[in-house]
Motif scaffolding. Sequence first.
Motif, PDB file in Angstrom:
ATOM      1  N   VAL A   1       0.798  -1.016   0.107  1.00 44.55           N
ATOM      2  CA  VAL A   1       0.027   0.019  -0.112  1.00 44.55           C
ATOM      3  C   VAL A   1       0.922   1.264   0.144  1.00 44.55           C
ATOM      4  O   VAL A   1       1.903   1.256   0.679  1.00 44.55           O
ATOM      5  CB  VAL A   1      -0.814  -0.035   1.297  1.00 44.55           C
ATOM      6  N   PHE A   2       0.393   2.273  -0.940  1.00 48.71           N
ATOM      7  CA  PHE A   2       1.444   3.342  -0.861  1.00 48.71           C
ATOM      8  C   PHE A   2       0.485   4.424  -0.620  1.00 48.71           C
ATOM      9  O   PHE A   2      -0.732   4.737  -1.013  1.00 48.71           O
ATOM     10  CB  PHE A   2       1.936   3.656  -2.513  1.00 48.71           C
ATOM     11  N   ILE A   3       1.170   5.410   0.257  1.00 50.27           N
ATOM     12  CA  ILE A   3       0.256   6.759   0.280  1.00 50.27           C
ATOM     13  C   ILE A   3       1.525   7.897   0.030  1.00 50.27           C
ATOM     14  O   ILE A   3       2.554   7.852   0.128  1.00 50.27           O
ATOM     15  CB  ILE A   3      -0.028   6.819   1.746  1.00 50.27           C
ATOM     16  N   ALA A   4       0.823   8.967  -0.501  1.00 50.40           N
ATOM     17  CA  ALA A   4       1.675  10.042  -0.815  1.00 50.40           C
ATOM     18  C   ALA A   4       0.860  11.315  -0.903  1.00 50.40           C
ATOM     19  O   ALA A   4      -0.250  11.216  -0.870  1.00 50.40           O
ATOM     20  CB  ALA A   4       2.224   9.605  -2.488  1.00 50.40           C
ATOM     21  N   ASP A   5       1.846  12.313  -0.990  1.00 52.14           N
ATOM     22  CA  ASP A   5       1.368  13.730  -0.948  1.00 52.14           C
ATOM     23  C   ASP A   5       2.330  14.677  -1.771  1.00 52.14           C
ATOM     24  O   ASP A   5       3.382  14.341  -1.841  1.00 52.14           O
ATOM     25  CB  ASP A   5       1.037  14.235   0.377  1.00 52.14           C
ATOM     26  N   SER A   6       1.745  15.788  -1.977  1.00 50.93           N
ATOM     27  CA  SER A   6       2.677  16.863  -2.813  1.00 50.93           C
ATOM     28  C   SER A   6       2.020  18.187  -2.249  1.00 50.93           C
ATOM     29  O   SER A   6       0.966  18.407  -1.783  1.00 50.93           O
ATOM     30  CB  SER A   6       2.590  16.547  -4.374  1.00 50.93           C
ATOM     31  N   ASP A   7       2.835  19.363  -2.609  1.00 52.43           N
ATOM     32  CA  ASP A   7       2.377  20.658  -2.335  1.00 52.43           C
ATOM     33  C   ASP A   7       1.933  21.233  -3.636  1.00 52.43           C
ATOM     34  O   ASP A   7       1.642  22.470  -3.737  1.00 52.43           O
ATOM     35  CB  ASP A   7       3.610  21.463  -1.645  1.00 52.43           C
ATOM     36  N   ALA A   8       1.653  20.491  -4.546  1.00 54.98           N
ATOM     37  CA  ALA A   8       1.080  21.102  -6.023  1.00 54.98           C
ATOM     38  C   ALA A   8      -0.124  20.190  -6.463  1.00 54.98           C
ATOM     39  O   ALA A   8      -0.146  18.996  -6.288  1.00 54.98           O
ATOM     40  CB  ALA A   8       2.474  20.957  -6.928  1.00 54.98           C
ATOM     41  N   PHE A   9      -1.181  20.975  -6.674  1.00 59.43           N
ATOM     42  CA  PHE A   9      -2.301  20.397  -7.091  1.00 59.43           C
ATOM     43  C   PHE A   9      -2.131  19.418  -8.479  1.00 59.43           C
ATOM     44  O   PHE A   9      -2.753  18.234  -8.154  1.00 59.43           O
ATOM     45  CB  PHE A   9      -3.399  21.653  -7.372  1.00 59.43           C
ATOM     46  N   ILE A  10      -1.650  19.857  -9.391  1.00 59.66           N
ATOM     47  CA  ILE A  10      -1.649  18.766 -10.416  1.00 59.66           C
ATOM     48  C   ILE A  10      -0.727  17.689 -10.220  1.00 59.66           C
ATOM     49  O   ILE A  10      -0.979  16.479 -10.415  1.00 59.66           O
ATOM     50  CB  ILE A  10      -0.960  19.395 -11.678  1.00 59.66           C
ATOM     51  N   VAL A  11       0.468  17.821  -9.216  1.00 57.33           N
ATOM     52  CA  VAL A  11       1.071  16.720  -8.979  1.00 57.33           C
ATOM     53  C   VAL A  11       0.324  15.683  -8.085  1.00 57.33           C
ATOM     54  O   VAL A  11       0.432  14.589  -8.175  1.00 57.33           O
ATOM     55  CB  VAL A  11       2.353  17.313  -8.367  1.00 57.33           C
ATOM     56  N   LYS A  12      -0.370  16.290  -7.224  1.00 58.20           N
ATOM     57  CA  LYS A  12      -1.266  15.485  -6.397  1.00 58.20           C
ATOM     58  C   LYS A  12      -2.033  14.702  -7.353  1.00 58.20           C
ATOM     59  O   LYS A  12      -2.567  13.437  -6.990  1.00 58.20           O
ATOM     60  CB  LYS A  12      -2.280  16.404  -5.486  1.00 58.20           C
ATOM     61  N   GLY A  13      -2.598  14.998  -8.290  1.00 62.01           N
ATOM     62  CA  GLY A  13      -3.414  14.389  -9.250  1.00 62.01           C
ATOM     63  C   GLY A  13      -2.702  13.209  -9.856  1.00 62.01           C
ATOM     64  O   GLY A  13      -3.170  12.207 -10.042  1.00 62.01           O
ATOM     65  N   LEU A  14      -1.521  13.450 -10.361  1.00 66.86           N
ATOM     66  CA  LEU A  14      -0.407  12.496 -10.883  1.00 66.86           C
ATOM     67  C   LEU A  14      -0.129  11.280  -9.885  1.00 66.86           C
ATOM     68  O   LEU A  14      -0.299  10.251 -10.061  1.00 66.86           O
ATOM     69  CB  LEU A  14       0.662  13.486 -11.360  1.00 66.86           C
ATOM     70  N   ILE A  15       0.170  11.908  -8.744  1.00 66.89           N
ATOM     71  CA  ILE A  15      -0.015  11.070  -7.534  1.00 66.89           C
ATOM     72  C   ILE A  15      -1.245  10.110  -7.456  1.00 66.89           C
ATOM     73  O   ILE A  15      -0.891   8.794  -7.318  1.00 66.89           O
ATOM     74  CB  ILE A  15       0.108  11.608  -6.128  1.00 66.89           C
ATOM     75  N   ALA A  16      -2.402  10.533  -7.628  1.00 63.50           N
ATOM     76  CA  ALA A  16      -3.528   9.669  -7.502  1.00 63.50           C
ATOM     77  C   ALA A  16      -3.452   8.853  -8.824  1.00 63.50           C
ATOM     78  O   ALA A  16      -3.817   7.434  -8.401  1.00 63.50           O
ATOM     79  CB  ALA A  16      -4.635  10.779  -7.627  1.00 63.50           C
ATOM     80  N   LEU A  17      -3.167   9.125  -9.911  1.00 60.75           N
ATOM     81  CA  LEU A  17      -2.817   8.160 -11.114  1.00 60.75           C
ATOM     82  C   LEU A  17      -1.988   6.936 -10.676  1.00 60.75           C
ATOM     83  O   LEU A  17      -2.115   5.751 -10.828  1.00 60.75           O
ATOM     84  CB  LEU A  17      -2.103   8.762 -12.137  1.00 60.75           C
ATOM     85  N   VAL A  18      -0.824   7.536 -10.030  1.00 59.17           N
ATOM     86  CA  VAL A  18       0.263   6.455  -9.625  1.00 59.17           C
ATOM     87  C   VAL A  18      -0.037   5.516  -8.776  1.00 59.17           C
ATOM     88  O   VAL A  18      -0.027   4.189  -8.736  1.00 59.17           O
ATOM     89  CB  VAL A  18       1.617   7.268  -9.095  1.00 59.17           C
ATOM     90  N   LEU A  19      -0.873   5.948  -7.705  1.00 59.44           N
ATOM     91  CA  LEU A  19      -1.485   4.988  -6.635  1.00 59.44           C
ATOM     92  C   LEU A  19      -2.867   4.159  -7.252  1.00 59.44           C
ATOM     93  O   LEU A  19      -2.573   3.048  -6.712  1.00 59.44           O
ATOM     94  CB  LEU A  19      -1.877   5.899  -5.310  1.00 59.44           C
ATOM     95  N   MET A  20      -3.485   4.680  -8.207  1.00 55.76           N
ATOM     96  CA  MET A  20      -4.425   3.704  -8.904  1.00 55.76           C
ATOM     97  C   MET A  20      -3.610   2.474  -9.461  1.00 55.76           C
ATOM     98  O   MET A  20      -4.354   1.233  -9.699  1.00 55.76           O
ATOM     99  CB  MET A  20      -5.087   4.354  -9.751  1.00 55.76           C
TER     100      MET A  20
END
Length: 138
Positions: A66-85
Amino acid sequence: MDLNELIETFDFIEDWEERYRILIDLGRKLPEFPEAERTEANRVEGCTSNVWLVCHRDESDPERLVFIADSDAFIVKGLIALVLMAYSRATPEEIQQTDIRDLFRRLGLERNLSPNRRDGFYAMVDRIHELAAEAQAA
């Protein structure tokens, strides 16, 4: 939304402003990231924005990560969501076999993100592969 739904949505929507809004919405739905995990050890190298990534074994199925992640940038948070999916709750073997670059191209992100964001995306993927290899070796 899962990856297949996202691909279908992106196929249907041609406007990149709308696609960015979808990515930002995905990023807003990320689980809360523990403040204690915002450490240098958990920061992903190669990202222009700050990105923190943590991996642990799934309590109900220890073979899966299980991975959890975060960023300080909105678009990057969306890219994180893709990676986690793509990677969260997969086995280390499944992670090593997943070609996220093909998904990235299918979504049109290869040509519509800045080179820095694209490099940061791949830095996250590389870090996930490193963590999966470590988990596999343990």
